[in-house]
Design an enzyme around this catalytic site. Structure first.
Site, short mmCIF file in Angstrom:
data_model
loop_
_atom_site.label_atom_id
_atom_site.label_comp_id
_atom_site.label_asym_id
_atom_site.label_seq_id
_atom_site.Cartn_x
_atom_site.Cartn_y
_atom_site.Cartn_z
N LYS A 256 80.36 19.91 -82.67
CA LYS A 256 79.58 21.12 -82.94
C LYS A 256 79.23 21.86 -81.65
CE LYS A 256 77.38 20.05 -87.40
NZ LYS A 256 77.84 18.70 -87.78
N SER B 200 71.89 19.21 -87.26
CA SER B 200 73.33 18.97 -87.40
C SER B 200 73.83 19.31 -88.80
CB SER B 200 73.67 17.51 -87.08
OG SER B 200 75.03 17.36 -86.78
N SER C 268 80.02 14.88 -85.03
CA SER C 268 79.27 16.13 -84.89
C SER C 268 79.07 16.58 -83.44
CB SER C 268 77.90 16.00 -85.56
OG SER C 268 78.02 16.10 -86.96
#
Length: 444
Positions: A71, A133, A68
């Site tokens: 991101k 997230s 993540s």
């Protein structure tokens, strides 16, 4: 077994033990030398957030799963679209069946439940992504910005090229394994994930903070109060009030999958100093924070921002430069600005300055030609280590932070034709006299 054989056996065993000991010690020493912090993470890097100067690295060029932390690229593209006006914070997004199913909390993924057919603003989806997230919220944002997530991934890879990230590959917007996207993975193989090196991840964070410093306004939120009435904690447990709180931490992004392990891109500021750290493939979620603490402690306790060169300073060994065709035969020079940089405590004296003159302004004898105006750029001054290689930066522009213009600190007017003529005549007779003197000396 006779006595001789017993002695021989023991000698052999002792030899093997000593040999093994000597073979182990150098490796341990080398490991300690290569990684003075003794980090357990597979890869790590620490940089000065202002200049991108690399202060520490371990396996920083090794390509690993990024999870993540990818991101951050989605954040970059969303913030860029906001800046360009192609989307707005209050723009509403209707949740599709796919996004709704992806957000289902029983999938074991990081998510905030998004109801099919319900409208959420870009800001709400962005906060869900940046704080908790939320993977489905990330995919929803990707569809808004790129039209489809597949097209958005193309934008991610294109932007990564533009930013010269280095080693990377994006196959989806969220950082999940493609197998977790319900058969709708946008690009790549069914079991593929986003990958980056620690250095590439640090470059992404560096550009994100430089280009969109407002990213921290969301990243520093410890707990998100969402429209469903629930409160969602930030996965960055080093924020104020959370379990691994560290003074000055206000971002940036965690990540974890089975393939990537546990990673964390952190940033913290104390006084005038801000640092960015990246740890990749830690073995537990707690370890990524203890490893990050080591990096930040090393940064703040052992480094300081110092002025290496003052504004208006004389250049050592070059207080003035020769000038031809001027009323004066030289001109004083000075630095146009100061040079500040983050250095390890007590190591300021290990750096020196190098003057580089603008060859276009010099004649074949290395002289400047009048007239010269005060403030005219003569060349540049760069800071470099006295020993070893040059300072390593994340970006090519990093060297600009340790380079400053050198300018004339006074005017030098051009001499009039009469003075120039007299100088030429004087030079002519001077050459003749020198020749005659040499000839006469030769007689004796």
């Amino acid at each position: 077994m006779n006595c001789f054989k017993k002695v021989s056996l023991w000698i052999t065993v002792l030899f093997l033990f000593v040999s093994a000991s000597f073979s182990i010690v150098p490796n341990t020493a080398n490991a300690a030398e290569n990684d003075p912090l003794g980090l357990k993470a597979e890869a790590a890097i620490l940089i000065d957030a202002e200049t991108g100067a690399i202060l520490y690295e371990k396996n920083a060029d090794v390509v690993l799963g990024v999870a993540s932390m990818s991101k951050m690229m989605t954040e970059y593209l969303v913030l860029e679209a906001i800046k360009e006006g192609t989307i707005s914070w209050d723009q509403e997004v209707t949740i599709s069946e796919y996004i709704h199913k992806l957000s289902s909390p029983n999938m074991g993924l990081s998510n905030i439940g998004l109801t099919q057919g319900e409208k959420y603003t870009i800001e709400e989806l962005y906060q869900a992504m940046a704080v908790y997230s939320a993977n489905a919220a990330t995919s929803a944002l990707a569809e808004v910005v790129g039209g489809t997530e597949k097209n958005f991934v193309k934008l991610m890879n294109k932007k990564a090229e533009e930013l010269n990230l280095g080693e990377f590959k994006f196959v989806n917007a969220s950082g999940l394994n493609n197998k977790d996207l319900l058969g709708n993975h946008p690009t790549g193989e069914p079991n593929e994930e986003n990958v980056m090196s620690a250095k590439a991840t640090a470059r992404l964070a560096f550009h994100l903070l430089k280009d969109f410093p407002e990213v921290l306004e969301t990243a520093k939120i410890p707990k998100l109060k969402f429209k469903d009435g629930r409160e969602y904690p930030n996965f960055n447990w080093m924020l104020p009030g959370l379990s691994y709180e560290y003074p000055g931490v206000d971002g940036l992004k965690t990540g974890s999958t089975d393939f990537a392990g546990y990673g964390f891109t952190a940033t913290a500021k104390k006084g005038d100093n801000r640092f960015i750290s990246v740890v990749m493939k830690s073995s537990t979620r707690e370890e990524r924070f203890t490893e990050t603490r080591k990096l930040l402690e090393y940064a703040f306790n052992n480094h300081s921002k110092v002025e290496i060169v003052a504004k208006g300073a004389e250049v050592e060994g070059h207080k003035s430069l020769p000038v031809t065709k001027g009323k004066e035969d030289s001109v004083k020079i000075e630095t146009a600005d100061a040079i500040e940089m983050v250095v390890k405590n007590g190591e300021q004296e290990k750096y020196e300055t190098v003057l580089t003159l603008d060859k276009k302004k010099l004649n074949e004898d290395g002289e400047l030609t009048a007239p010269i105006k005060k403030g005219d750029k003569i060349g540049s001054l760069t800071v470099k280590p006295k020993e070893g290689d040059s300072i390593e930066f994340l970006t090519e522009n990093g060297t600009k932070s340790v380079t400053v213009d050198v300018v004339a600190s006074e005017d030098v007017e051009k001499a009039n034709w009469f003075v120039l003529s007299m100088r030429a005549i004087g030079g002519f007779f001077g050459d003749i006299w020198g020749s005659v003197s040499s000839t006469v000396k030769g007689w004796f």
